[in-house]
Design a protein around this motif. Structure first.
Motif, PDB file in Angstrom:
ATOM      1  N   TYR A 177       3.147  12.863  -4.003  1.00  0.00           N
ATOM      2  CA  TYR A 177       3.912  12.531  -2.795  1.00  0.00           C
ATOM      3  C   TYR A 177       3.387  11.269  -2.120  1.00  0.00           C
ATOM      4  O   TYR A 177       2.180  11.060  -2.016  1.00  0.00           O
ATOM      5  N   TYR A 178       4.302  10.434  -1.656  1.00  0.00           N
ATOM      6  CA  TYR A 178       4.026   9.236  -0.873  1.00  0.00           C
ATOM      7  C   TYR A 178       3.165   8.226  -1.618  1.00  0.00           C
ATOM      8  O   TYR A 178       2.454   7.443  -0.988  1.00  0.00           O
ATOM      9  N   MET A 222       0.833  -1.204   0.000  1.00  0.00           N
ATOM     10  CA  MET A 222       0.000   0.000   0.000  1.00  0.00           C
ATOM     11  C   MET A 222       0.866   1.252   0.000  1.00  0.00           C
ATOM     12  O   MET A 222       1.890   1.290   0.674  1.00  0.00           O
ATOM     13  N   PRO A 223       0.518   2.287  -0.752  1.00  0.00           N
ATOM     14  CA  PRO A 223       1.289   3.540  -0.716  1.00  0.00           C
ATOM     15  C   PRO A 223       1.297   4.136   0.671  1.00  0.00           C
ATOM     16  O   PRO A 223       0.323   4.056   1.406  1.00  0.00           O
ATOM     17  N   GLU A 224       2.350   4.762   1.027  1.00  0.00           N
ATOM     18  CA  GLU A 224       2.475   5.404   2.328  1.00  0.00           C
ATOM     19  C   GLU A 224       1.665   6.675   2.341  1.00  0.00           C
ATOM     20  O   GLU A 224       1.798   7.516   1.466  1.00  0.00           O
ATOM     21  N   PRO A 225       0.742   6.855   3.325  1.00  0.00           N
ATOM     22  CA  PRO A 225      -0.100   8.060   3.343  1.00  0.00           C
ATOM     23  C   PRO A 225       0.692   9.288   3.698  1.00  0.00           C
ATOM     24  O   PRO A 225       1.735   9.208   4.340  1.00  0.00           O
ATOM     25  N   VAL A 226       0.192  10.438   3.268  1.00  0.00           N
ATOM     26  CA  VAL A 226       0.830  11.704   3.638  1.00  0.00           C
ATOM     27  C   VAL A 226       0.650  11.916   5.123  1.00  0.00           C
ATOM     28  O   VAL A 226      -0.469  11.886   5.636  1.00  0.00           O
ATOM     29  N   PRO A 227       1.724  12.103   5.896  1.00  0.00           N
ATOM     30  CA  PRO A 227       1.588  12.284   7.339  1.00  0.00           C
ATOM     31  C   PRO A 227       0.940  13.611   7.663  1.00  0.00           C
ATOM     32  O   PRO A 227       1.082  14.583   6.935  1.00  0.00           O
ATOM     33  N   SER A 228       0.210  13.658   8.759  1.00  0.00           N
ATOM     34  CA  SER A 228      -0.434  14.900   9.175  1.00  0.00           C
ATOM     35  C   SER A 228       0.521  15.733   9.993  1.00  0.00           C
ATOM     36  O   SER A 228       1.561  15.263  10.446  1.00  0.00           O
ATOM     37  N   ILE A 273      11.003  20.112   5.118  1.00  0.00           N
ATOM     38  CA  ILE A 273      10.406  20.859   4.008  1.00  0.00           C
ATOM     39  C   ILE A 273       9.691  19.901   3.053  1.00  0.00           C
ATOM     40  O   ILE A 273       8.631  20.226   2.506  1.00  0.00           O
ATOM     41  N   TYR A 274      10.260  18.716   2.872  1.00  0.00           N
ATOM     42  CA  TYR A 274       9.647  17.713   2.001  1.00  0.00           C
ATOM     43  C   TYR A 274       8.248  17.349   2.510  1.00  0.00           C
ATOM     44  O   TYR A 274       7.286  17.275   1.739  1.00  0.00           O
ATOM     45  N   VAL A 275       8.113  17.148   3.823  1.00  0.00           N
ATOM     46  CA  VAL A 275       6.815  16.845   4.415  1.00  0.00           C
ATOM     47  C   VAL A 275       5.868  18.041   4.269  1.00  0.00           C
ATOM     48  O   VAL A 275       4.689  17.883   3.925  1.00  0.00           O
ATOM     49  N   PHE A 276       6.377  19.242   4.519  1.00  0.00           N
ATOM     50  CA  PHE A 276       5.559  20.448   4.351  1.00  0.00           C
ATOM     51  C   PHE A 276       5.049  20.552   2.911  1.00  0.00           C
ATOM     52  O   PHE A 276       3.865  20.832   2.679  1.00  0.00           O
ATOM     53  N   ASN A 296      -0.964  18.154  -1.158  1.00  0.00           N
ATOM     54  CA  ASN A 296      -2.122  17.288  -0.959  1.00  0.00           C
ATOM     55  C   ASN A 296      -3.388  18.073  -0.615  1.00  0.00           C
ATOM     56  O   ASN A 296      -4.478  17.747  -1.095  1.00  0.00           O
ATOM     57  N   TYR A 297      -3.227  19.122   0.189  1.00  0.00           N
ATOM     58  CA  TYR A 297      -4.406  19.823   0.696  1.00  0.00           C
ATOM     59  C   TYR A 297      -4.737  21.118  -0.039  1.00  0.00           C
ATOM     60  O   TYR A 297      -5.825  21.664   0.148  1.00  0.00           O
ATOM     61  N   LEU A 298      -3.821  21.606  -0.875  1.00  0.00           N
ATOM     62  CA  LEU A 298      -4.105  22.844  -1.605  1.00  0.00           C
ATOM     63  C   LEU A 298      -3.920  22.693  -3.115  1.00  0.00           C
ATOM     64  O   LEU A 298      -4.857  22.902  -3.882  1.00  0.00           O
TER      65      LEU A 298
END
Length: 238
Positions: free
Chosen positions: A212-213, A1-7, A44-47, A53-55
């Protein structure tokens, strides 16, 4: 399964650094890139992943829903045709005369027969494929080293040289479009420029397949870093 984008709450803007193998394990040595700012870059990669993902992805999907594919293709062609001018400048600065001739031919053909770039008849010719030259490549051809790897906020993988080059690319596009707006008699430069920027960003994201992810690899950060670095090395050599 793809790794979800962390919150944000899960990571606290600290990218999860995974360790594999033993301390002496060199199985991933081929992926190594000079990255002295790795902890910052991972954050920065996570940001960037969260921002995308959200914008950016929702905005891009809305853009794709509102504009049918033929219209989006026309927008892409117009932007690509406008980008031939900065490409030509960089070809000349690098002394690449053949690429300069190709880019000039493309610009003339698509601006005239392609109705200001809405269509791309030049790409149908065997020896008139679009060239890709930017300020970062020009600096590399001039002998400037890449410097440390750097993940640009919002923009993604880069390095010190290409980050400087991005500033140069932005300036070239700004000067070009201000000239065009002046010739067209546009009075409200600011509103038009902001609209153009948004369209450019949505067009660019719409034509990037990476998400991403969703690579399915636990080494996504390392893979992106490696692929980007090697691609830029090849871009400068060719």
């Amino acid at each position: 399964m793809p790794e979800p984008v962390p919150s944000l709450t899960e990571t606290g803007f600290k990218a999860p650094v995974k360790r594999y193998g033993t301390e002496g394990d060199d199985s991933l040595d081929f992926l190594k890139v000079y990255d002295p700012w790795e902890p910052l870059n991972r954050n920065i990669y996570v940001f960037n992943a969260l921002f995308d993902n959200y914008l950016m992805l929702p905005a891009t999907r809305t853009y794709e829903f509102i504009l049918p594919q033929p219209v989006r293709t026309g927008v892409k062609n117009v932007i690509s045709n406008a980008n031939e001018v900065p490409t030509l400048i960089n070809c000349l600065l690098q002394g690449k005369l053949t690429k300069s001739a190709i880019t000039t031919s493309r610009l003339l053909i698509n601006t005239t027969f392609g109705l200001l770039g809405v269509f791309d008849p030049a790409s149908g010719a065997e020896n008139l494929q679009r060239q890709d030259e930017d300020v970062g490549q020009t600096l590399g051809v001039w002998g400037m080293g890449a410097g440390p790897y750097f993940v640009m906020p919002f923009m993604g993988p880069s390095n010190v040289r290409d980050t400087l080059g991005f500033g140069g690319d932005t300036l070239l596009v700004y000067l070009q479009m201000m000239y065009v707006y002046d010739k067209l008699g546009v009075s409200d430069f600011r509103s038009v420029a902001y609209t153009e920027l948004v369209v450019r960003l949505l067009n660019k994201r719409s034509n990037i397949k990476f998400t991403y992810y969703e690579t399915g690899s636990p080494f996504e950060y390392e893979l992106v870093r490696f692929i980007y670095t090697k691609k830029r090395e090849l871009d400068i050599e060719r």
